[in-house]
Motif scaffolding. Structure first.
Motif, PDB file in Angstrom:
ATOM      1  N   ALA A 169       0.816  -1.220   0.000  1.00  0.00           N
ATOM      2  CA  ALA A 169       0.000   0.000   0.000  1.00  0.00           C
ATOM      3  C   ALA A 169       0.854   1.276   0.000  1.00  0.00           C
ATOM      4  CB  ALA A 169      -0.979  -0.011   1.166  1.00  0.00           C
ATOM      5  N   PRO A 170       1.934   1.349   0.778  1.00  0.00           N
ATOM      6  CA  PRO A 170       2.755   2.566   0.732  1.00  0.00           C
ATOM      7  C   PRO A 170       3.323   2.851  -0.668  1.00  0.00           C
ATOM      8  CG  PRO A 170       3.301   1.307   2.693  1.00  0.00           C
ATOM      9  CD  PRO A 170       2.408   0.438   1.830  1.00  0.00           C
ATOM     10  N   MET A 171       3.664   1.809  -1.416  1.00  0.00           N
ATOM     11  CA  MET A 171       4.188   2.000  -2.770  1.00  0.00           C
ATOM     12  C   MET A 171       3.091   2.498  -3.706  1.00  0.00           C
ATOM     13  SD  MET A 171       6.466  -1.404  -3.194  1.00  0.00           S
ATOM     14  CE  MET A 171       7.235  -2.041  -1.734  1.00  0.00           C
ATOM     15  N   ILE A 172       1.887   1.986  -3.512  1.00  0.00           N
ATOM     16  CA  ILE A 172       0.767   2.420  -4.349  1.00  0.00           C
ATOM     17  C   ILE A 172       0.436   3.882  -4.043  1.00  0.00           C
ATOM     18  CG2 ILE A 172      -1.659   2.013  -4.907  1.00  0.00           C
ATOM     19  CD1 ILE A 172      -1.053  -1.004  -4.295  1.00  0.00           C
ATOM     20  N   ARG A 173       0.485   4.263  -2.773  1.00  0.00           N
ATOM     21  CA  ARG A 173       0.277   5.675  -2.409  1.00  0.00           C
ATOM     22  C   ARG A 173       1.354   6.562  -3.045  1.00  0.00           C
ATOM     23  NH1 ARG A 173      -0.379   3.438   2.863  1.00  0.00           N
ATOM     24  NH2 ARG A 173      -2.580   3.144   3.253  1.00  0.00           N
ATOM     25  N   GLU A 174       2.603   6.091  -3.002  1.00  0.00           N
ATOM     26  CA  GLU A 174       3.697   6.853  -3.608  1.00  0.00           C
ATOM     27  C   GLU A 174       3.468   7.013  -5.105  1.00  0.00           C
ATOM     28  OE1 GLU A 174       8.525   6.581  -4.339  1.00  0.00           O
ATOM     29  OE2 GLU A 174       7.634   5.330  -2.781  1.00  0.00           O
ATOM     30  N   ALA A 175       2.990   5.946  -5.760  1.00  0.00           N
ATOM     31  CA  ALA A 175       2.696   6.015  -7.193  1.00  0.00           C
ATOM     32  C   ALA A 175       1.570   7.012  -7.461  1.00  0.00           C
ATOM     33  CB  ALA A 175       2.337   4.633  -7.729  1.00  0.00           C
ATOM     34  N   CYS A 176       0.549   7.013  -6.613  1.00  0.00           N
ATOM     35  CA  CYS A 176      -0.555   7.974  -6.765  1.00  0.00           C
ATOM     36  C   CYS A 176      -0.029   9.396  -6.657  1.00  0.00           C
ATOM     37  CB  CYS A 176      -1.631   7.728  -5.712  1.00  0.00           C
ATOM     38  SG  CYS A 176      -2.556   6.194  -5.947  1.00  0.00           S
ATOM     39  N   ASP A 177       0.816   9.644  -5.661  1.00  0.00           N
ATOM     40  CA  ASP A 177       1.401  10.977  -5.496  1.00  0.00           C
ATOM     41  C   ASP A 177       2.250  11.367  -6.704  1.00  0.00           C
ATOM     42  OD1 ASP A 177       0.197  11.144  -3.004  1.00  0.00           O
ATOM     43  OD2 ASP A 177       2.024  10.641  -1.896  1.00  0.00           O
ATOM     44  N   ALA A 178       3.046  10.425  -7.201  1.00  0.00           N
ATOM     45  CA  ALA A 178       3.921  10.716  -8.339  1.00  0.00           C
ATOM     46  C   ALA A 178       3.124  11.055  -9.590  1.00  0.00           C
ATOM     47  CB  ALA A 178       4.846   9.527  -8.604  1.00  0.00           C
ATOM     48  N   VAL A 179       2.071  10.301  -9.861  1.00  0.00           N
ATOM     49  CA  VAL A 179       1.287  10.560 -11.068  1.00  0.00           C
ATOM     50  C   VAL A 179       0.475  11.846 -10.910  1.00  0.00           C
ATOM     51  CG1 VAL A 179      -0.830   9.228 -10.621  1.00  0.00           C
ATOM     52  CG2 VAL A 179       0.064   9.372 -12.942  1.00  0.00           C
ATOM     53  N   GLU A 180       0.044  12.166  -9.695  1.00  0.00           N
ATOM     54  CA  GLU A 180      -0.666  13.429  -9.475  1.00  0.00           C
ATOM     55  C   GLU A 180       0.260  14.619  -9.687  1.00  0.00           C
ATOM     56  OE1 GLU A 180      -2.493  13.072  -5.624  1.00  0.00           O
ATOM     57  OE2 GLU A 180      -4.339  12.293  -6.514  1.00  0.00           O
ATOM     58  N   ARG A 181       1.526  14.501  -9.288  1.00  0.00           N
ATOM     59  CA  ARG A 181       2.475  15.593  -9.528  1.00  0.00           C
ATOM     60  C   ARG A 181       2.626  15.847 -11.021  1.00  0.00           C
ATOM     61  NH1 ARG A 181       5.103  13.180  -5.109  1.00  0.00           N
ATOM     62  NH2 ARG A 181       6.467  11.955  -6.446  1.00  0.00           N
ATOM     63  N   THR A 182       2.592  14.798 -11.823  1.00  0.00           N
ATOM     64  CA  THR A 182       2.679  14.953 -13.276  1.00  0.00           C
ATOM     65  C   THR A 182       1.447  15.657 -13.809  1.00  0.00           C
ATOM     66  OG1 THR A 182       3.939  12.897 -13.450  1.00  0.00           O
ATOM     67  CG2 THR A 182       2.896  13.688 -15.458  1.00  0.00           C
TER      68      THR A 182
END
Length: 86
Positions: free
Chosen positions: A70-83
């Protein structure tokens, strides 16, 4: 397509590798996971979501990801939102 590696299941062995990436160009989160057993896949296929047909389209798949990722999926969500924001 250039994927940004986010993480791999920390409990992975040599023969398993659930993984999370981000595709910034397409603004998508890319997941590699385990194939579900036929019972889980049938349950997902039978699920009725409002506004959607029952079943799993041929171009889609059900995968399983361990909750510990789950922490990796949250990090991915944050990364794609920054884009998306840029």
């Amino acid at each position: 397509m250039a994927l940004q590696f986010i993480g791999i299941d920390p409990n992975t062995g040599d023969d398993e590798s659930p993984t999370v990436w981000v595709d910034h160009q397409k603004q998508e989160i890319v997941l590699q996971g385990w194939k579900p057993d036929s019972e889980l896949e049938a349950e997902c296929a039978a699920f009725e979501a409002p506004g959607h047909a029952v079943g799993i389209p041929d171009h889609e798949a059900v995968i399983r990801i361990p909750a510990r990722m789950a922490p990796m999926i949250r990090e991915a969500c944050d990364a794609v939102e920054r884009t998306t924001v840029q």
